[in-house]
Design a protein around this motif. Structure first.
Motif, mmCIF file in Angstrom:
data_model
loop_
_atom_site.group_PDB
_atom_site.id
_atom_site.type_symbol
_atom_site.label_atom_id
_atom_site.label_comp_id
_atom_site.label_asym_id
_atom_site.label_seq_id
_atom_site.Cartn_x
_atom_site.Cartn_y
_atom_site.Cartn_z
ATOM 1 N N ALA A 95 0.824 -1.207 0.000
ATOM 2 C CA ALA A 95 0.000 0.000 0.000
ATOM 3 C C ALA A 95 0.857 1.256 0.000
ATOM 4 O O ALA A 95 0.526 2.254 -0.654
ATOM 5 N N ALA A 96 1.986 1.226 0.711
ATOM 6 C CA ALA A 96 2.877 2.385 0.756
ATOM 7 C C ALA A 96 3.426 2.714 -0.626
ATOM 8 O O ALA A 96 3.723 3.872 -0.934
ATOM 9 N N ARG A 97 3.545 1.691 -1.475
ATOM 10 C CA ARG A 97 4.074 1.898 -2.824
ATOM 11 C C ARG A 97 2.993 2.142 -3.860
ATOM 12 O O ARG A 97 3.241 2.783 -4.884
ATOM 13 N N ARG A 98 1.775 1.636 -3.605
ATOM 14 C CA ARG A 98 0.781 1.580 -4.667
ATOM 15 C C ARG A 98 -0.484 2.398 -4.431
ATOM 16 O O ARG A 98 -1.256 2.593 -5.376
ATOM 17 N N MET A 99 -0.726 2.873 -3.231
ATOM 18 C CA MET A 99 -1.972 3.596 -2.960
ATOM 19 C C MET A 99 -2.049 4.869 -3.786
ATOM 20 O O MET A 99 -1.083 5.642 -3.862
ATOM 21 N N GLN A 100 -3.225 5.087 -4.389
ATOM 22 C CA GLN A 100 -3.481 6.309 -5.134
ATOM 23 C C GLN A 100 -3.931 7.413 -4.171
ATOM 24 O O GLN A 100 -4.256 7.152 -3.008
ATOM 25 N N ALA A 101 -3.974 8.634 -4.661
ATOM 26 C CA ALA A 101 -4.312 9.777 -3.816
ATOM 27 C C ALA A 101 -5.694 9.635 -3.192
ATOM 28 O O ALA A 101 -5.885 9.955 -2.005
ATOM 29 N N ASP A 102 -6.669 9.159 -3.976
ATOM 30 C CA ASP A 102 -8.013 9.021 -3.427
ATOM 31 C C ASP A 102 -8.070 7.934 -2.364
ATOM 32 O O ASP A 102 -8.822 8.036 -1.390
ATOM 33 N N GLN A 103 -7.258 6.894 -2.506
ATOM 34 C CA GLN A 103 -7.223 5.839 -1.499
ATOM 35 C C GLN A 103 -6.546 6.317 -0.221
ATOM 36 O O GLN A 103 -6.962 5.965 0.888
ATOM 37 N N LEU A 104 -5.513 7.122 -0.372
ATOM 38 C CA LEU A 104 -4.874 7.711 0.808
ATOM 39 C C LEU A 104 -5.854 8.604 1.559
ATOM 40 O O LEU A 104 -5.890 8.605 2.795
ATOM 41 N N ALA A 105 -6.653 9.361 0.812
ATOM 42 C CA ALA A 105 -7.647 10.230 1.439
ATOM 43 C C ALA A 105 -8.680 9.399 2.195
ATOM 44 O O ALA A 105 -9.101 9.758 3.308
ATOM 45 N N ALA A 106 -9.082 8.260 1.604
ATOM 46 C CA ALA A 106 -10.055 7.379 2.264
ATOM 47 C C ALA A 106 -9.462 6.765 3.524
ATOM 48 O O ALA A 106 -10.155 6.600 4.543
ATOM 49 N N HIS A 135 -9.361 -2.574 6.110
ATOM 50 C CA HIS A 135 -9.765 -2.971 4.765
ATOM 51 C C HIS A 135 -9.312 -1.954 3.715
ATOM 52 O O HIS A 135 -9.065 -2.322 2.558
ATOM 53 N N GLN A 136 -9.188 -0.693 4.106
ATOM 54 C CA GLN A 136 -8.640 0.309 3.192
ATOM 55 C C GLN A 136 -7.200 -0.035 2.826
ATOM 56 O O GLN A 136 -6.765 0.137 1.674
ATOM 57 N N ILE A 137 -6.462 -0.541 3.795
ATOM 58 C CA ILE A 137 -5.067 -0.920 3.545
ATOM 59 C C ILE A 137 -5.002 -2.171 2.676
ATOM 60 O O ILE A 137 -4.171 -2.262 1.763
ATOM 61 N N TYR A 138 -5.880 -3.145 2.947
ATOM 62 C CA TYR A 138 -5.898 -4.351 2.107
ATOM 63 C C TYR A 138 -6.132 -3.959 0.646
ATOM 64 O O TYR A 138 -5.418 -4.420 -0.254
ATOM 65 N N ALA A 139 -7.157 -3.135 0.438
ATOM 66 C CA ALA A 139 -7.481 -2.723 -0.942
ATOM 67 C C ALA A 139 -6.341 -1.935 -1.549
ATOM 68 O O ALA A 139 -6.042 -2.051 -2.749
#
Length: 225
Positions: A95-106, A135-139
């Protein structure tokens, strides 16, 4: 578009929620006749729901003795939390490498929601919000197989993760650990995120003793009810 859940699936979810919330603690009997009356259904979907829960490891079905909520031995519980900690660590690293901006906001929004429950001292609400946080981190790992496996084991450990939050001081500690996790993921530091999540989930030492004590108290209260 998702297909609607079958009656047996809906029953399984309802019973699973009762197990997760402690209404049906480990070892509690699951009386088929009582469940059919409670849900206003025939025995067939109840039996199907029991088979599903047994396949997930949440219910034990024994010939001539009926079904009971599964009880995990201390050793088995430690082993499952060890695996859960590694699943979460992997999710955090990716997640630290792949999360998009909207996912980080969530993720940040989920974290702030936990803060409100923490401030209110509401362990039950915090538990549900905490599930969303994880679950936000899993996704955010963007690894579908890993997300599926983490979600499945998370579901299996729900009753025990929930009990931990009722231990004095655990809400405050959990939220502080969440902050470290969020900071690491936002910074793109996969190893720090993995380490923080591993420590957050691992149950050992005093935390394991506290969990066993809380579980014992729950069983005693259920027996006296």
């Amino acid at each position: 578009m998702d297909e609607p859940l079958s009656l047996a699936d809906r029953l399984r979810e309802s019973i699973e929620e009762d197990i997760a919330t402690g209404k049906l603690p480990p070892g509690a009997p699951l009386d088929e006749a009582e469940l059919t009356q409670r849900f206003g259904v025939s025995r067939t979907p109840v039996r199907e729901a029991m088979v599903q829960l047994a396949a997930a490891g949440m219910v034990d079905i024994r010939h001539r003795r009926g079904a009971t909520v599964a009880q995990l031995s201390p050793q088995r519980l430690i082993e499952m939390f060890e695996v859960m900690a590694e699943f979460e660590a992997m999710c955090g690293r990716y997640a630290a490498r792949r999360m998009q901006a909207d996912q980080l906001a969530a993720l940040e929004a989920a974290h702030l929601a936990c803060e409100t429950a923490r401030n209110a001292g509401d362990a039950d609400t915090y538990y549900h919000l905490n599930e969303n946080f994880h679950h936000q981190i899993y996704a955010g790992s963007h690894n579908g197989f890993l997300c599926e496996q983490a979600t499945t084991l998370h579901r299996r450990l729900r009753p025990y993760r929930r009990l931990q939050l009722r231990v004095k001081g655990r809400l405050q500690a959990s939220f502080g650990e969440h902050q470290t996790i969020v900071d690491a993921i936002k910074a793109g530091d996969g190893e720090r995120a993995a380490q923080a999540l591993r420590g957050h989930v691992m149950v050992q030492g005093e935390r394991f003793a506290d969990l066993m004590a809380a579980l014992s108290q729950l069983r005693t209260a259920t027996e006296q009810a």
